[in-house]
Design an enzyme around this catalytic site. Structure first.
Site, PDB file in Angstrom:
ATOM      1  N   HIS A 265       0.842  -1.191   0.000  1.00  0.00           N
ATOM      2  CA  HIS A 265       0.000   0.000   0.000  1.00  0.00           C
ATOM      3  C   HIS A 265       0.879   1.244   0.000  1.00  0.00           C
ATOM      4  O   HIS A 265       2.076   1.187   0.321  1.00  0.00           O
ATOM      5  CB  HIS A 265      -0.917   0.027   1.232  1.00  0.00           C
TER       6      HIS A 265
ATOM      7  N   ASP B 122      -1.269   8.663  -1.855  1.00  0.00           N
ATOM      8  CA  ASP B 122      -1.099   9.752  -2.816  1.00  0.00           C
ATOM      9  C   ASP B 122      -1.969  10.907  -2.339  1.00  0.00           C
ATOM     10  O   ASP B 122      -3.193  10.809  -2.334  1.00  0.00           O
ATOM     11  CB  ASP B 122      -1.516   9.268  -4.206  1.00  0.00           C
TER      12      ASP B 122
ATOM     13  N   MET C  43      -9.968   2.599  -0.115  1.00  0.00           N
ATOM     14  CA  MET C  43      -8.754   3.314   0.274  1.00  0.00           C
ATOM     15  C   MET C  43      -8.711   4.732  -0.281  1.00  0.00           C
ATOM     16  O   MET C  43      -7.950   5.062  -1.196  1.00  0.00           O
ATOM     17  CB  MET C  43      -7.508   2.544  -0.148  1.00  0.00           C
TER      18      MET C  43
ATOM     19  N   GLU D 103     -28.408  24.863  -5.524  1.00  0.00           N
ATOM     20  CA  GLU D 103     -29.323  23.783  -5.152  1.00  0.00           C
ATOM     21  C   GLU D 103     -28.615  22.433  -5.177  1.00  0.00           C
ATOM     22  O   GLU D 103     -28.860  21.562  -4.340  1.00  0.00           O
ATOM     23  CB  GLU D 103     -30.525  23.758  -6.105  1.00  0.00           C
ATOM     24  N   THR D 104     -27.754  22.246  -6.157  1.00  0.00           N
ATOM     25  CA  THR D 104     -26.968  21.026  -6.303  1.00  0.00           C
ATOM     26  C   THR D 104     -25.588  21.444  -6.776  1.00  0.00           C
ATOM     27  O   THR D 104     -25.461  22.355  -7.588  1.00  0.00           O
ATOM     28  CB  THR D 104     -27.606  20.075  -7.333  1.00  0.00           C
TER      29      THR D 104
ATOM     30  N   HIS E 239     -27.587  13.593  -6.033  1.00  0.00           N
ATOM     31  CA  HIS E 239     -28.827  13.810  -6.782  1.00  0.00           C
ATOM     32  C   HIS E 239     -28.859  13.098  -8.128  1.00  0.00           C
ATOM     33  O   HIS E 239     -29.618  13.478  -9.022  1.00  0.00           O
ATOM     34  CB  HIS E 239     -29.123  15.297  -6.959  1.00  0.00           C
TER      35      HIS E 239
ATOM     36  N   HIS F 253     -26.662  17.261  -2.898  1.00  0.00           N
ATOM     37  CA  HIS F 253     -27.853  18.102  -2.810  1.00  0.00           C
ATOM     38  C   HIS F 253     -28.427  17.942  -1.414  1.00  0.00           C
ATOM     39  O   HIS F 253     -28.562  16.823  -0.914  1.00  0.00           O
ATOM     40  CB  HIS F 253     -28.885  17.677  -3.857  1.00  0.00           C
TER      41      HIS F 253
ATOM     42  N   HIS G 161      -7.710  -0.805  -5.280  1.00  0.00           N
ATOM     43  CA  HIS G 161      -7.541  -0.342  -3.903  1.00  0.00           C
ATOM     44  C   HIS G 161      -8.499   0.812  -3.601  1.00  0.00           C
ATOM     45  O   HIS G 161      -9.056   0.893  -2.510  1.00  0.00           O
ATOM     46  CB  HIS G 161      -6.090   0.084  -3.658  1.00  0.00           C
TER      47      HIS G 161
ATOM     48  N   HIS H  64      -3.444  14.428  -3.055  1.00  0.00           N
ATOM     49  CA  HIS H  64      -3.673  15.402  -4.115  1.00  0.00           C
ATOM     50  C   HIS H  64      -3.276  16.812  -3.687  1.00  0.00           C
ATOM     51  O   HIS H  64      -3.123  17.693  -4.536  1.00  0.00           O
ATOM     52  CB  HIS H  64      -5.142  15.386  -4.541  1.00  0.00           C
TER      53      HIS H  64
ATOM     54  N   HIS I  24      -5.550   8.986  -1.608  1.00  0.00           N
ATOM     55  CA  HIS I  24      -5.937   7.603  -1.882  1.00  0.00           C
ATOM     56  C   HIS I  24      -4.707   6.739  -2.041  1.00  0.00           C
ATOM     57  O   HIS I  24      -3.581   7.234  -2.190  1.00  0.00           O
ATOM     58  CB  HIS I  24      -6.833   7.511  -3.123  1.00  0.00           C
ATOM     59  N   CYS I  25      -4.912   5.448  -2.025  1.00  0.00           N
ATOM     60  CA  CYS I  25      -3.841   4.487  -2.277  1.00  0.00           C
ATOM     61  C   CYS I  25      -3.623   4.384  -3.776  1.00  0.00           C
ATOM     62  O   CYS I  25      -4.578   4.376  -4.555  1.00  0.00           O
ATOM     63  CB  CYS I  25      -4.212   3.134  -1.691  1.00  0.00           C
TER      64      CYS I  25
END
Length: 382
Positions: A125, A128, A181, A310-311, A337, A286, A176, A130, A165-166
């Site tokens: 494992h 990463d 993950m 709204e969304t 939504h 939403h 993964h 971002h 994330h992995c």
């Protein structure tokens, strides 16, 4: 004697399951040994104990202090989780929760993570971020086998919400991630959040909602399969994954994880910050009965927030944030939504808000009652 673990990591398993395990080659590991060292010995260190979502570890929304080094520890846990009443997943997790915990720091601070891969695990494992700069977001520098640990430090240079994330390489990456993950980190501006006019805003509560798409195989009778361990689950799971149609889309790892007795709670007049991540697929959060007062749809706090949405849209592989002040009491549904995914596949949470009803905002003028169908309402007909 070759154990299942050594088979998973070695050539015997590669031969029996071609293309499954892609162990990192020397060319894929970034060599940073020749880099000039950085002296951070003068910086204060702050240790945090991570908590499972939807909750978040204690943190300050603003700071006037110099940058610090935030110390976190996370353990990778491979375990079976229950996704629905009849569905189980051989999951791979950060710290045992799906999603992994939300970390909060300030822009200019340093994140120092100790990542443990316990010896009882089967798989390699890594992590990463971002939010990080360089070496595959830390993935190149954190690849650990079972029984190993590693320490990664990076400077939080960009404010916003970000996925981690992995990403151990090749076909292992999507597997993964959809096995649980992923998580998120929030890098707050040092002066805190600002509205569209640049005025400071704060939140009374924060909830972290991690959305996951799962791909659980079925047997010939249409029942969801269960597997002895994560390695055994791979071939059948891969087939479902490659069809790109999830069997479940959940908030925080399970259908109903944030409803019923596990519903989120707030009070009328409170401002709640919702941090929403999706590491693999697009989503459309939403709040039924509410709005996004301020929405950082792409999750980046250097950008002016949108208002009154709204969304909003969360791109796959990203995290966003939305602030809402609850004006009415009641049960609010927070959903993806795509309503098929919300209602049929599980992407629904509830927020129970206490307070006093305001008839000026909404009122039931006439309760449902029978009417004379021969004479009333005819103007409503085509």
């Amino acid at each position: 004697m070759m154990t299942r673990r050594t088979a998973l990591l070695g050539t015997a398993f590669l031969a029996s399951t071609p293309g499954l395990i892609k162990t990192a080659s020397a060319e894929e590991i970034m060599d940073t040994s020749g880099a000039e060292p950085v002296d951070l010995s003068g910086l204060k260190r702050v240790k945090h104990k991570l908590v499972a979502p939807p909750f978040v570890h204690a943190h300050e929304q603003t700071t006037s202090e110099p940058p610090v080094i935030h110390e976190f520890e996370m353990k990778i846990i491979e375990k079976e989780i229950q996704v629905d009443d009849d569905a189980y997943l051989q999951a791979m997790t950060f710290n045992g929760s799906v999603p992994g915990p939300l970390m909060v720091v300030h822009e200019g601070d340093y994140v120092e993570l100790t990542l443990f891969n316990p010896p009882e695990n089967l798989m390699q494992h890594n992590i990463d971020f971002h939010s990080a700069t360089g070496a595959l977001g830390g993935g190149s520098l954190t690849l650990v086998n079972p029984g190993e640990k590693t320490v990664l430090r990076f400077k939080a240079t960009r404010p916003g919400t970000f996925v981690y994330h992995c990403a151990p390489g090749g076909p292992m990456i999507p597997w993964h991630v959809v096995s649980g993950m992923s998580g998120a980190i929030m890098v707050l501006p040092r002066n805190g959040l600002s509205d569209h006019n640049g005025a400071p805003v704060s939140y009374d509560r924060i909830f972290y909602i991690g959305e996951n798409d799962f791909y659980i195989p079925k047997d010939e009778d249409g029942n969801y399969k269960r597997f002895e361990d994560v390695g055994e689950s791979y071939p059948d799971t891969l087939e479902v994954m490659n069809g790109l149609i999830p069997t479940h889309v959940t908030f925080n790892g399970r259908v109903g994880a944030l409803t019923g007795d596990n519903a989120l709670t707030a009070a009328q007049g409170e401002k709640v910050l919702f941090v929403h991540s999706q590491a693999n697929r697009d989503s459309r959060p939403h709040l039924i009965g509410g709005h996004g007062d301020l929405v950082w749809e792409a999750g980046k706090f250097n950008n002016i927030p949108d208002r009154d949405l709204e969304t909003w849209f969360i791109r796959g592989g990203s995290a966003g944030a939305a602030l809402y002040e609850f004006l009415q009491p009641g049960v609010y549904a927070y959903v993806n939504h795509n309503l098929i995914e919300a209602v049929n596949l599980g992407a629904t949470a509830h927020v129970v808000v206490e307070g006093n009803w305001n008839n000026d905002l909404m009122a039931q003028v006439v309760a449902p009652v029978e009417y004379d169908v021969l004479h009333e309402g005819r103007t409503a007909l085509p």
